[in-house]
Design a protein around this motif. Structure first.
Motif, PDB file in Angstrom:
ATOM      1  N   TYR A 352       0.962  -1.077  -0.035  1.00 48.68           N
ATOM      2  CA  TYR A 352      -0.219  -0.042  -0.020  1.00 48.68           C
ATOM      3  C   TYR A 352       0.939   1.291   0.077  1.00 48.68           C
ATOM      4  CZ  TYR A 352      -3.324   3.439   1.512  1.00 48.68           C
ATOM      5  OH  TYR A 352      -4.235   4.826   1.535  1.00 48.68           O
ATOM      6  N   ASP A 353       0.533   2.279  -1.005  1.00 43.90           N
ATOM      7  CA  ASP A 353       1.248   3.329  -1.001  1.00 43.90           C
ATOM      8  C   ASP A 353       0.233   4.251  -0.549  1.00 43.90           C
ATOM      9  OD1 ASP A 353       2.401   5.678  -1.787  1.00 43.90           O
ATOM     10  OD2 ASP A 353       2.884   5.417  -3.840  1.00 43.90           O
ATOM     11  N   SER A 354       0.421   5.068   0.560  1.00 50.89           N
ATOM     12  CA  SER A 354      -0.359   5.929   1.239  1.00 50.89           C
ATOM     13  C   SER A 354      -0.389   7.403   0.623  1.00 50.89           C
ATOM     14  CB  SER A 354      -0.007   6.309   2.709  1.00 50.89           C
ATOM     15  OG  SER A 354       1.524   6.560   3.030  1.00 50.89           O
ATOM     16  N   SER A 355       0.946   7.502  -0.100  1.00 53.37           N
ATOM     17  CA  SER A 355       1.088   9.124  -0.699  1.00 53.37           C
ATOM     18  C   SER A 355       0.219   9.192  -2.001  1.00 53.37           C
ATOM     19  CB  SER A 355       2.295   9.260  -1.061  1.00 53.37           C
ATOM     20  OG  SER A 355       2.881   8.300  -2.119  1.00 53.37           O
ATOM     21  N   MET A 356      -0.318   8.075  -2.487  1.00 63.53           N
ATOM     22  CA  MET A 356      -1.073   8.049  -3.614  1.00 63.53           C
ATOM     23  C   MET A 356      -2.410   7.258  -3.342  1.00 63.53           C
ATOM     24  SD  MET A 356       1.757   6.774  -6.702  1.00 63.53           S
ATOM     25  CE  MET A 356       0.481   6.851  -7.788  1.00 63.53           C
ATOM     26  N   ASP A 357      -2.622   6.744  -2.256  1.00 67.51           N
ATOM     27  CA  ASP A 357      -3.674   5.835  -1.789  1.00 67.51           C
ATOM     28  C   ASP A 357      -3.886   4.658  -2.874  1.00 67.51           C
ATOM     29  OD1 ASP A 357      -6.035   5.155  -0.450  1.00 67.51           O
ATOM     30  OD2 ASP A 357      -7.298   6.389  -1.538  1.00 67.51           O
ATOM     31  N   VAL A 358      -2.990   4.065  -3.139  1.00 72.83           N
ATOM     32  CA  VAL A 358      -2.903   3.077  -4.056  1.00 72.83           C
ATOM     33  C   VAL A 358      -2.448   1.724  -3.281  1.00 72.83           C
ATOM     34  CG1 VAL A 358      -2.149   2.103  -6.223  1.00 72.83           C
ATOM     35  CG2 VAL A 358      -2.632   4.446  -6.097  1.00 72.83           C
ATOM     36  N   MET A 359      -3.118   0.614  -3.556  1.00 70.74           N
ATOM     37  CA  MET A 359      -2.904  -0.673  -3.373  1.00 70.74           C
ATOM     38  C   MET A 359      -2.053  -1.228  -4.604  1.00 70.74           C
ATOM     39  SD  MET A 359      -2.291  -3.009  -1.165  1.00 70.74           S
ATOM     40  CE  MET A 359      -3.611  -2.695   0.314  1.00 70.74           C
ATOM     41  N   TRP A 360      -0.541  -1.212  -4.545  1.00 75.27           N
ATOM     42  CA  TRP A 360      -0.011  -1.849  -5.528  1.00 75.27           C
ATOM     43  C   TRP A 360       0.113  -3.357  -5.612  1.00 75.27           C
ATOM     44  CZ3 TRP A 360       0.924   1.042  -9.405  1.00 75.27           C
ATOM     45  CH2 TRP A 360       1.182   2.459  -9.390  1.00 75.27           C
ATOM     46  N   TYR A 361      -0.048  -4.061  -6.729  1.00 79.95           N
ATOM     47  CA  TYR A 361       0.271  -5.631  -6.876  1.00 79.95           C
ATOM     48  C   TYR A 361       1.640  -5.375  -7.555  1.00 79.95           C
ATOM     49  CZ  TYR A 361      -4.420  -6.411  -5.631  1.00 79.95           C
ATOM     50  OH  TYR A 361      -5.712  -6.394  -4.833  1.00 79.95           O
ATOM     51  N   LEU A 362       2.597  -5.837  -6.754  1.00 75.83           N
ATOM     52  CA  LEU A 362       4.034  -5.928  -7.063  1.00 75.83           C
ATOM     53  C   LEU A 362       4.285  -7.446  -7.770  1.00 75.83           C
ATOM     54  CD1 LEU A 362       7.029  -4.317  -7.356  1.00 75.83           C
ATOM     55  CD2 LEU A 362       7.337  -5.486  -5.019  1.00 75.83           C
ATOM     56  N   GLU A 363       4.777  -7.537  -8.881  1.00 79.35           N
ATOM     57  CA  GLU A 363       5.085  -8.706  -9.513  1.00 79.35           C
ATOM     58  C   GLU A 363       6.443  -8.600 -10.002  1.00 79.35           C
ATOM     59  OE1 GLU A 363       3.246 -11.957 -12.769  1.00 79.35           O
ATOM     60  OE2 GLU A 363       1.976 -10.461 -12.030  1.00 79.35           O
ATOM     61  N   SER A 364       7.174  -9.521  -9.887  1.00 83.01           N
ATOM     62  CA  SER A 364       8.707  -9.486 -10.579  1.00 83.01           C
ATOM     63  C   SER A 364       9.146 -10.885 -10.801  1.00 83.01           C
ATOM     64  CB  SER A 364       9.413  -8.897  -9.420  1.00 83.01           C
ATOM     65  OG  SER A 364      10.715  -8.601  -9.658  1.00 83.01           O
ATOM     66  N   SER A 365      10.248 -11.036 -11.610  1.00 89.49           N
ATOM     67  CA  SER A 365      10.919 -12.164 -11.873  1.00 89.49           C
ATOM     68  C   SER A 365      12.133 -12.480 -10.905  1.00 89.49           C
ATOM     69  CB  SER A 365      11.537 -12.018 -13.218  1.00 89.49           C
ATOM     70  OG  SER A 365      12.364 -11.087 -13.256  1.00 89.49           O
ATOM     71  N   MET A 366      12.224 -11.443  -9.788  1.00 90.70           N
ATOM     72  CA  MET A 366      13.298 -11.714  -8.743  1.00 90.70           C
ATOM     73  C   MET A 366      12.706 -11.333  -7.341  1.00 90.70           C
ATOM     74  SD  MET A 366      15.205  -8.309  -9.958  1.00 90.70           S
ATOM     75  CE  MET A 366      14.780  -8.723 -11.834  1.00 90.70           C
ATOM     76  N   ASP A 367      13.276 -11.307  -6.381  1.00 97.83           N
ATOM     77  CA  ASP A 367      12.799 -10.831  -5.023  1.00 97.83           C
ATOM     78  C   ASP A 367      12.883  -9.525  -5.141  1.00 97.83           C
ATOM     79  OD1 ASP A 367      11.958 -10.870  -2.429  1.00 97.83           O
ATOM     80  OD2 ASP A 367      13.556 -11.961  -1.551  1.00 97.83           O
ATOM     81  N   TRP A 368      12.295  -8.878  -5.741  1.00 95.14           N
ATOM     82  CA  TRP A 368      12.216  -7.255  -5.704  1.00 95.14           C
ATOM     83  C   TRP A 368      11.584  -6.696  -4.750  1.00 95.14           C
ATOM     84  CZ3 TRP A 368      15.575  -4.357  -7.938  1.00 95.14           C
ATOM     85  CH2 TRP A 368      15.373  -2.946  -8.079  1.00 95.14           C
ATOM     86  N   TYR A 369      10.726  -7.268  -4.090  1.00 96.91           N
ATOM     87  CA  TYR A 369      10.211  -6.978  -2.862  1.00 96.91           C
ATOM     88  C   TYR A 369      11.024  -6.830  -1.443  1.00 96.91           C
ATOM     89  CZ  TYR A 369       7.216  -7.137   1.527  1.00 96.91           C
ATOM     90  OH  TYR A 369       6.809  -6.545   2.764  1.00 96.91           O
TER      91      TYR A 369
END
Length: 401
Positions: A352-369
């Motif tokens: 969750y990004d409070s500055s944009m009030d967006v729930m992001w779904y973060l998808e990646s081919s690596m352990d980017w999280y």
């Protein structure tokens, strides 16, 4: 965009350029001619001439036809058919930079492309079609896109664009969940024919022709330049779609599959029709050329306005699916969409990004999280994209396996 000048000048620094410069990365910005605007150039003998038409060769390369201009060109749909003009300019500027790499202190085989919206189409062309015939001259290592498109055109959105939605929500999904009465003429019809001012400013009125040659010392244009009278749109093509889908709110009676089937491009009807997909359909080029670069991209737009549809978060989800299929290292941040299922996000992490009030779904081919958490980075931020592309320059050796 391809029609309006950016409100931000390209010759001043930005947060992104400052961050790259701090890491000793040379940052170059590039502009291009707008599609519906007349431009003139000054020949060596001092005479002024209307710009030549840019044509697409069979392998996708671009060149100018010195004997043909855009003056009386009548499009099948609208000025989307003259993307070659803008693409050509960007390629010429890019090649100039590469040819002066030593002078600018650039490693031509460590190139990052960064783009927003329409710039994603140009960047895909350079990284895929143009790079494939210039492998000895430069190497694209990474690309960073914000609110990108994968396939063009988007206003109107043709079959390949609607296929992107169908990939996730299915052909039977109701069209009314993704467009509304205001956006219908801009998304199914031509935005220029329909004077859709929420996508770009309307073209200035065509003045009475007093002189075909205006006063310009270079090919650069200003607001004094007259737009092409024929290039903007095919009014009969537009009217048919407005009547079928948009009048009296008829779009609510149709599905994504209905509009996908109706908005087909006639690729078999002439050389231009056959070759435009080389510029429009980046998805095909990814499939055919199997790129070696990495990509990070984001969009939170998921509404029914014409602006949202053109830059929809599902564009990013489609990039993620394509990159995973092809083995392209990627990071994709997208938001929710109507009809999203749990299966759609099985490979994503919610942030969750409070500055944009967006729930992001973060998808990646690596352990980017883990990388974001460890470095206190926010999804879809400039700092994140800079961190990703710099890691890509080192083939991600700084990331844990």
């Amino acid at each position: 965009g391809f029609v309006d000048e950016s409100p931000e000048p390209i010759d001043v620094s930005s947060d992104e350029s400052d961050l790259y410069n701090e890491k000793d990365v040379v940052y170059v910005t590039v502009g291009y001619r707008l599609l519906a605007t007349r431009y003139y150039y000054t020949a060596h003998n001092g005479s002024e001439h209307l710009e030549e038409q840019v044509y697409i060769q069979s392998d996708g390369r671009l060149d100018v036809d010195p004997d043909t201009t855009y003056e009386k060109f009548k499009p099948r749909i609208d000025l989307s058919e003259h993307y070659p003009k803008s693409f050509y300019d960007a390629v010429q500027a890019f090649d100039y930079v590469i040819s002066h790499a030593d002078e600018f202190g650039i490693d031509a085989h460590q190139v990052i492309l960064s783009a927003v919206s329409a710039g994603s189409g140009i960047s895909n062309y350079i990284a895929l079609i143009h790079q494939s015939s210039n492998l000895e001259h430069f190497t694209i290592k990474a690309m960073t896109f914000v609110t990108p498109q994968l396939n063009y055109p988007v206003n109107p959105r043709l079959d390949m664009g609607w296929k992107e939605l169908a990939n996730f929500v299915g052909r039977e999904a109701p069209l009314g969940s993704y467009i509304d009465k205001d956006s219908c003429p801009c998304v199914i019809g031509s935005a220029l024919c329909s004077a859709c001012t929420d996508i770009q400013q309307p073209l200035p009125p065509i003045p009475e022709a007093k002189s075909e040659l205006l006063e310009y010392d270079t090919i650069s244009a200003s607001s004094k330049v007259k737009p092409y009278p024929y290039l903007s749109c095919n009014e009969s093509w537009n009217a048919l779609r407005i009547e079928k889908f948009c009048e009296k709110g008829r779009f609510v009676d149709y599905t994504i599959g209905d509009v996908l089937d109706f908005q087909s491009w006639p690729e078999s009807e002439g050389s231009l029709a056959a070759r435009l997909p080389l510029l429009w359909y980046a998805e095909r080029n990814y499939e055919a050329l199997r790129p070696n670069f990495s990509i990070i991209l984001s969009s939170a737009l998921n509404g029914t306005s014409a602006m949202d549809i053109a830059h929809h978060t599902l564009n990013v989800a489609n990039y993620a699916r394509l990159a995973r299929k092809l083995g392209v290292p990627f990071v994709a941040s997208y938001s929710s969409w109507p009809g999203m299922t749990e299966e759609d996000t099985l490979k994503a992490v919610r942030m969750y990004d409070s500055s944009m009030d967006v729930m992001w779904y973060l998808e990646s081919s690596m352990d980017w999280y883990a990388h974001l958490v460890r470095n206190s980075l926010t999804p879809a931020s400039v700092a994140e994209s800079v961190s990703f592309t710099l890691s890509a320059l080192g083939d991600f050796h700084d990331l844990p396996k």
